[in-house]
Motif scaffolding. Structure first.
Motif, PDB file in Angstrom:
ATOM      1  N   ARG A   1       0.992  -1.183  -0.105  1.00 35.60           N
ATOM      2  CA  ARG A   1      -0.153  -0.043  -0.021  1.00 35.60           C
ATOM      3  C   ARG A   1       0.896   1.168   0.030  1.00 35.60           C
ATOM      4  N   ASP A   2       1.900   1.227   0.834  1.00 33.93           N
ATOM      5  CA  ASP A   2       3.027   2.305   0.885  1.00 33.93           C
ATOM      6  C   ASP A   2       3.592   2.658  -0.501  1.00 33.93           C
ATOM      7  N   GLU A   3       4.139   1.587  -1.032  1.00 32.77           N
ATOM      8  CA  GLU A   3       4.901   1.639  -2.453  1.00 32.77           C
ATOM      9  C   GLU A   3       3.837   2.238  -3.472  1.00 32.77           C
ATOM     10  N   ARG A   4       2.536   1.837  -3.608  1.00 29.87           N
ATOM     11  CA  ARG A   4       1.743   2.183  -4.343  1.00 29.87           C
ATOM     12  C   ARG A   4       1.182   3.670  -4.155  1.00 29.87           C
ATOM     13  N   TRP A   5       1.235   4.226  -2.940  1.00 29.21           N
ATOM     14  CA  TRP A   5       0.999   5.716  -2.517  1.00 29.21           C
ATOM     15  C   TRP A   5       1.966   6.246  -3.078  1.00 29.21           C
ATOM     16  N   ARG A   6       3.323   6.219  -2.804  1.00 29.93           N
ATOM     17  CA  ARG A   6       4.477   6.698  -3.178  1.00 29.93           C
ATOM     18  C   ARG A   6       4.619   6.988  -4.764  1.00 29.93           C
ATOM     19  N   ALA A   7       4.397   5.665  -5.342  1.00 20.68           N
ATOM     20  CA  ALA A   7       4.398   5.939  -6.560  1.00 20.68           C
ATOM     21  C   ALA A   7       3.036   6.697  -7.312  1.00 20.68           C
ATOM     22  N   PHE A   8       2.093   7.130  -6.848  1.00 25.13           N
ATOM     23  CA  PHE A   8       1.269   7.705  -7.253  1.00 25.13           C
ATOM     24  C   PHE A   8       1.297   9.000  -6.936  1.00 25.13           C
ATOM     25  N   LEU A   9       1.851   9.473  -5.894  1.00 27.12           N
ATOM     26  CA  LEU A   9       2.230  10.725  -5.238  1.00 27.12           C
ATOM     27  C   LEU A   9       3.250  11.312  -6.014  1.00 27.12           C
ATOM     28  N   ASP A  10       4.167  10.362  -6.226  1.00 27.92           N
ATOM     29  CA  ASP A  10       5.440  10.612  -7.523  1.00 27.92           C
ATOM     30  C   ASP A  10       5.034  11.297  -8.785  1.00 27.92           C
ATOM     31  N   GLN A  11       3.967  10.510  -9.299  1.00 27.02           N
ATOM     32  CA  GLN A  11       3.422  11.039 -10.423  1.00 27.02           C
ATOM     33  C   GLN A  11       2.896  12.244 -10.282  1.00 27.02           C
TER      34      GLN A  11
ATOM     35  N   ASP B   1      -3.908  17.517  -3.395  1.00 23.93           N
ATOM     36  CA  ASP B   1      -4.801  16.961  -4.571  1.00 23.93           C
ATOM     37  C   ASP B   1      -4.633  15.460  -4.901  1.00 23.93           C
ATOM     38  N   ALA B   2      -3.221  15.113  -4.853  1.00 23.64           N
ATOM     39  CA  ALA B   2      -3.039  13.522  -4.823  1.00 23.64           C
ATOM     40  C   ALA B   2      -3.893  12.787  -3.817  1.00 23.64           C
ATOM     41  N   SER B   3      -3.678  13.316  -2.708  1.00 24.88           N
ATOM     42  CA  SER B   3      -4.378  12.496  -1.575  1.00 24.88           C
ATOM     43  C   SER B   3      -5.954  12.757  -1.492  1.00 24.88           C
ATOM     44  N   ARG B   4      -6.403  13.756  -2.159  1.00 26.15           N
ATOM     45  CA  ARG B   4      -7.786  13.693  -2.459  1.00 26.15           C
ATOM     46  C   ARG B   4      -8.017  12.407  -3.433  1.00 26.15           C
ATOM     47  N   ALA B   5      -7.429  12.576  -4.589  1.00 24.20           N
ATOM     48  CA  ALA B   5      -7.829  11.731  -5.794  1.00 24.20           C
ATOM     49  C   ALA B   5      -7.568  10.139  -5.018  1.00 24.20           C
TER      50      ALA B   5
END
Length: 198
Positions: free
Chosen positions: A69-79, A97-101
């Motif tokens: 879950r952490d790795e997916r979040w970090r990749a999402f945020l990095d993008q 904005d990333a957290s909201r999405a």
């Protein structure tokens, strides 16, 4: 395990991946302690023997769930940060904005790490450094972004942004009022404006 050590990981076979996907759904929906290995195995379509052969223990499944879950979040945020305008205040707001999405897609019950910490507060648990590690990483990120805005107030501003962000995640999970992450973003924007950088 110390907080600076990497958690032990397993090699993901197809069966292990099915176990992890089932565990992730169940842990997030029902809670880590409420979900037993029998249910995880049944949902994954594997035997308990296969589950233990792959993971060794329920604790290791929890570690894999939280790390994934952490790795997916970090990749999402990095993008999202990569696509954000380069101005430092815009990059801070891009985190909100990333957290909201992400919350719309993945966090109907609030932050998975906060929820996990409510059940795992023992520092000796192998998943504990994963939980606290993500939050320390977020604080470091906010502090770094704050340093680009106001170098002499980076620590203070980073902590304030972190509090707005984490409070919004908790409020989102509690569903006390509509769209708390958007509200936190507005407050962050006002804070940055008061700092004279918007």
């Amino acid at each position: 395990m110390g907080t600076t050590e990497k958690p032990r990981r397993i090699t993901m076979t197809p069966a292990a991946r099915r176990v992890l996907e089932a565990a992730a759904r169940l842990f997030y929906a029902r809670g880590i302690h409420a979900v037993g290995v029998d249910l995880i195995a049944a949902e994954a379509g594997v035997t308990k023997k296969t589950l233990y052969d792959r993971f060794g223990s329920k604790e290791q499944i929890v570690v894999e769930y939280l790390v994934d879950r952490d790795e997916r979040w970090r990749a999402f945020l990095d993008q999202r940060l990569g696509a954000a305008p380069p101005a430092p205040p815009d990059r801070v707001l891009a985190v909100f904005d990333a957290s909201r999405a992400w919350a719309v897609e993945n966090n109907s019950k609030g932050c998975g790490m906060v929820n996990a910490h409510a059940e795992i507060s023992d520092p000796s648990h192998p998943a504990y450094p994963v939980i606290t590690g993500q939050k320390k990483w977020m604080l470091d990120l906010f502090t770094q972004l704050a340093g680009d805005i106001s170098p002499d107030r980076a620590t203070h501003l980073g902590r304030t942004l972190m509090l707005l962000h984490e409070g919004a995640l908790v409020a989102h999970g509690l569903n006390v009022f509509p769209d708390p992450i958007a509200h936190a973003r507005e407050q962050a924007q006002a804070l940055l404006a008061a700092t004279g950088n918007t």
